[in-house]
Design an enzyme around this catalytic site. Structure first.
Site, PDB file in Angstrom:
ATOM      1  N   LYS A   1     -16.952 -79.132  23.602  1.00 21.45           N
ATOM      2  CA  LYS A   1     -18.379 -78.891  23.884  1.00 21.45           C
ATOM      3  C   LYS A   1     -18.776 -77.495  23.398  1.00 21.45           C
ATOM      4  O   LYS A   1     -17.904 -76.666  23.092  1.00 21.45           O
ATOM      5  CB  LYS A   1     -18.621 -79.035  25.390  1.00 21.45           C
ATOM      6  CG  LYS A   1     -17.866 -78.021  26.243  1.00 21.45           C
ATOM      7  CD  LYS A   1     -17.867 -78.414  27.722  1.00 21.45           C
ATOM      8  CE  LYS A   1     -17.107 -77.412  28.559  1.00 21.45           C
ATOM      9  NZ  LYS A   1     -16.900 -77.862  29.948  1.00 21.45           N
TER      10      LYS A   1
ATOM     11  N   MET B   1     -29.648 -54.833  19.348  1.00 20.95           N
ATOM     12  CA  MET B   1     -29.718 -56.257  18.993  1.00 20.95           C
ATOM     13  C   MET B   1     -28.798 -56.596  17.811  1.00 20.95           C
ATOM     14  O   MET B   1     -28.097 -57.608  17.835  1.00 20.95           O
ATOM     15  CB  MET B   1     -31.160 -56.646  18.650  1.00 20.95           C
ATOM     16  CG  MET B   1     -31.329 -58.127  18.420  1.00 20.95           C
ATOM     17  SD  MET B   1     -32.986 -58.574  17.891  1.00 20.95           S
ATOM     18  CE  MET B   1     -33.914 -58.359  19.397  1.00 20.95           C
TER      19      MET B   1
ATOM     20  N   ARG C   1     -21.167 -80.484  41.658  1.00 21.69           N
ATOM     21  CA  ARG C   1     -21.838 -80.319  40.375  1.00 21.69           C
ATOM     22  C   ARG C   1     -22.036 -81.733  39.856  1.00 21.69           C
ATOM     23  O   ARG C   1     -22.945 -82.398  40.275  1.00 21.69           O
ATOM     24  CB  ARG C   1     -20.946 -79.452  39.461  1.00 21.69           C
ATOM     25  CG  ARG C   1     -21.675 -78.863  38.309  1.00 21.69           C
ATOM     26  CD  ARG C   1     -20.782 -77.952  37.498  1.00 21.69           C
ATOM     27  NE  ARG C   1     -19.719 -78.668  36.820  1.00 21.69           N
ATOM     28  CZ  ARG C   1     -18.956 -78.142  35.867  1.00 21.69           C
ATOM     29  NH1 ARG C   1     -19.121 -76.884  35.516  1.00 21.69           N
ATOM     30  NH2 ARG C   1     -18.019 -78.845  35.286  1.00 21.69           N
TER      31      ARG C   1
ATOM     32  N   TYR D   1     -30.253 -46.341  22.168  1.00 23.25           N
ATOM     33  CA  TYR D   1     -31.354 -46.528  23.125  1.00 23.25           C
ATOM     34  C   TYR D   1     -31.019 -45.897  24.476  1.00 23.25           C
ATOM     35  O   TYR D   1     -29.862 -45.963  24.928  1.00 23.25           O
ATOM     36  CB  TYR D   1     -31.592 -48.014  23.360  1.00 23.25           C
ATOM     37  CG  TYR D   1     -32.318 -48.707  22.230  1.00 23.25           C
ATOM     38  CD1 TYR D   1     -33.620 -48.362  21.897  1.00 23.25           C
ATOM     39  CD2 TYR D   1     -31.693 -49.717  21.513  1.00 23.25           C
ATOM     40  CE1 TYR D   1     -34.293 -49.018  20.863  1.00 23.25           C
ATOM     41  CE2 TYR D   1     -32.343 -50.384  20.484  1.00 23.25           C
ATOM     42  CZ  TYR D   1     -33.650 -50.022  20.167  1.00 23.25           C
ATOM     43  OH  TYR D   1     -34.294 -50.670  19.155  1.00 23.25           O
TER      44      TYR D   1
HETATM   45  C1  LIG Z   1     -15.482 -77.722  30.290  1.00 22.78           C
HETATM   46  C2  LIG Z   1     -14.728 -78.765  30.980  1.00 22.78           C
HETATM   47  C3  LIG Z   1     -13.339 -78.891  30.788  1.00 22.78           C
HETATM   48  C4  LIG Z   1     -12.519 -77.880  30.034  1.00 22.78           C
HETATM   49  O1  LIG Z   1     -12.328 -76.771  30.865  1.00 22.78           O
HETATM   50  P1  LIG Z   1     -11.452 -75.491  30.416  1.00 22.78           P
HETATM   51  O2  LIG Z   1     -11.438 -74.653  31.633  1.00 22.78           O
HETATM   52  O3  LIG Z   1     -12.220 -74.865  29.300  1.00 22.78           O
HETATM   53  O4  LIG Z   1     -10.144 -75.972  30.005  1.00 22.78           O
HETATM   54  C5  LIG Z   1     -12.700 -79.979  31.364  1.00 22.78           C
HETATM   55  N1  LIG Z   1     -13.388 -80.869  32.125  1.00 22.78           N
HETATM   56  C6  LIG Z   1     -14.727 -80.755  32.343  1.00 22.78           C
HETATM   57  C7  LIG Z   1     -15.402 -81.746  33.204  1.00 22.78           C
HETATM   58  C8  LIG Z   1     -15.434 -79.694  31.801  1.00 22.78           C
HETATM   59  O5  LIG Z   1     -16.742 -79.572  32.044  1.00 22.78           O
END
Ligand SMILES: *Cc1c(COP(=O)(O)O)cnc(C)c1O
Length: 387
Positions: free
Chosen positions: A55, A328, A153, A275
């Site tokens: 992802k 930036m 979640r 800055y």
């Molecule tokens: C992002 C995610 C993972 C991977 O988690 P890591 O800590 O990056 O290994 C696995 N399962 C779910 C449901 C996730 O959202």
């Protein structure tokens, strides 16, 4: 034996040689290291299928390139966050099993069919929608069920699971290809919640039809075989993140960031840098201005003031501390102590890599390696290494 620092110098010149003339920064992604990390994780969970979480553009490394590299090592299952991300991977890997973690929104079921992707269903309304869609298909389509075991979640609640158990027909209308849950505290080896979640996972999945099970993310793999089940789902550890807090760093570095020096300038004692004028110079100095800033994912919390030490870059193996705030598109480094011939306009500075570890950079920034990596991916020229 190679001299210490040799590899780093080589990487810097490698970045310089391979960088496009116009590139202000280069993100080097070591696909050989990625694949080695994958093999390491597979060995750590030998009884399970090792999927890969790709992802957020494979945590900023480039989802298509990273997924394709992992597929060469036998990875056949990938998790993404959205249908858009699934589309990218599907084009590159026509046969891979693809799970979409956010599941179905209202009306998106046909996209899963068209893309041959599987939703991770995390609530009763999603299950109902998927079941309804399946009732109009000639075959039962696969999907994963996500059980909530303590994160609040994603995931089915106990009440939802009991409602489903009373009406099993709803799950018979499609194929439950995976039952999964997610750990809240896996990066803390001794956290009592890990075992609570595992027990809860076993109790809840026993109420559902039998299907392959998956609980462990990267850190979960290191909690031991009881957490491995049929499939493990590492993300961050593949990309060189540190899976367990406080423990050693078993994974190889995958991502290296080099930024271009656009100017070297002298400055007087008493002058300020950047800055807010928060970093005053306590000696006559030589400064290197580097074309990387917070818009490149080099986050503002890495900056310095007279009251706070910031991050550092490395030039030819020499440390160059950051001076003042991160802008930036630019940062300023103190190169007063670095030999003049090592620092000049056009040279590349290591900001993440051999000398600057991902975990250390994240800690200095007051964040986690996940956030550093996912923000770095966007604006740089990417160079892929594959040995
Ligand atoms: C992002 C995610 C993972 C991977 O988690 P890591 O800590 O990056 O290994 C696995 N399962 C779910 C449901 C996730 O959202």
């Amino acid at each position: 034996m190679t001299r210490p620092g040799t590899a780093a110098v080589n990487r810097q010149s490698y970045a310089e040689e391979r960088a496009a003339l116009h590139a202000s920064a280069v993100l080097t992604i070591d696909l050989a290291a990625l694949r080695q990390n994958y093999r390491k994780l597979k060995q750590a969970a030998p009884s399970a299928n090792c999927a890969a979480v790709v992802k957020a553009d494979a945590y900023g490394t480039g989802a298509v390139r990273s997924a394709a590299a992992l597929a060469e090592d036998g990875c056949d299952t990938f998790f993404v966050a959205s249908l858009d991300e699934a589309g990218e991977i599907r084009e590159a890997l026509p046969d891979a099993v693809l799970y979409v973690l956010t599941g179905v929104f209202l009306g998106t079921c046909p996209y899963f069919l068209a893309m041959n992707a599987r939703p991770v269903l995390g609530s009763l309304p999603e299950i109902e929608e998927w079941a309804q869609f399946n009732s109009k298909q000639s075959e039962r389509l696969p999907a994963a069920l996500h059980i909530d075991t303590g994160m609040n979640r994603h995931g089915l609640t106990l009440d939802e699971i009991e409602a489903i158990a009373k009406d099993p027909a709803i799950l018979e209308s499609f194929e439950v290809s995976l039952v999964m849950s997610h750990l809240a505290c896996a990066d803390e080896l001794d956290h009592p919640k890990n075992h609570e979640q595992r027990r809860s996972f076993d109790l809840l999945r026993a109420k559902l039809p039998e299907a392959p099970a998956s609980l462990a993310n990267s850190a979960g793999i290191f909690l031991g075989p009881k957490f491995h089940y049929d499939m493990v789902r590492p993300g961050i550890a593949l990309y060189g993140g540190k899976p367990i807090a406080g423990a050693g760093d078993p994974m190889g570095a995958v991502v290296h960031l080099h930024g271009r020096v656009v100017q070297v300038r002298p400055a007087r004692k008493g002058e300020t840098v950047g800055y807010g004028a928060e970093h005053g110079l306590t000696r006559p100095s030589r400064l290197a201005v580097v074309a990387v800033g917070y818009a490149d994912g080099y986050v503002r919390t890495l900056g310095s003031s007279n009251a706070k030490t910031g991050a550092a870059g490395y030039i030819g193996g020499h440390r160059a501390p950051i001076l003042g705030r991160v802008s930036m598109d630019l940062i300023t480094l103190d190169v007063t102590e670095i030999p003049e011939d090592a620092v000049h306009r056009g040279v590349m500075v290591e900001l993440l890599g051999e000398h600057v570890g991902l975990a250390d950079l994240a800690q200095m920034a007051g964040t986690i390696d996940y956030e550093i990596l996912t923000r770095l991916g966007r604006r740089h020229q990417r160079i892929y290494l594959d040995a």
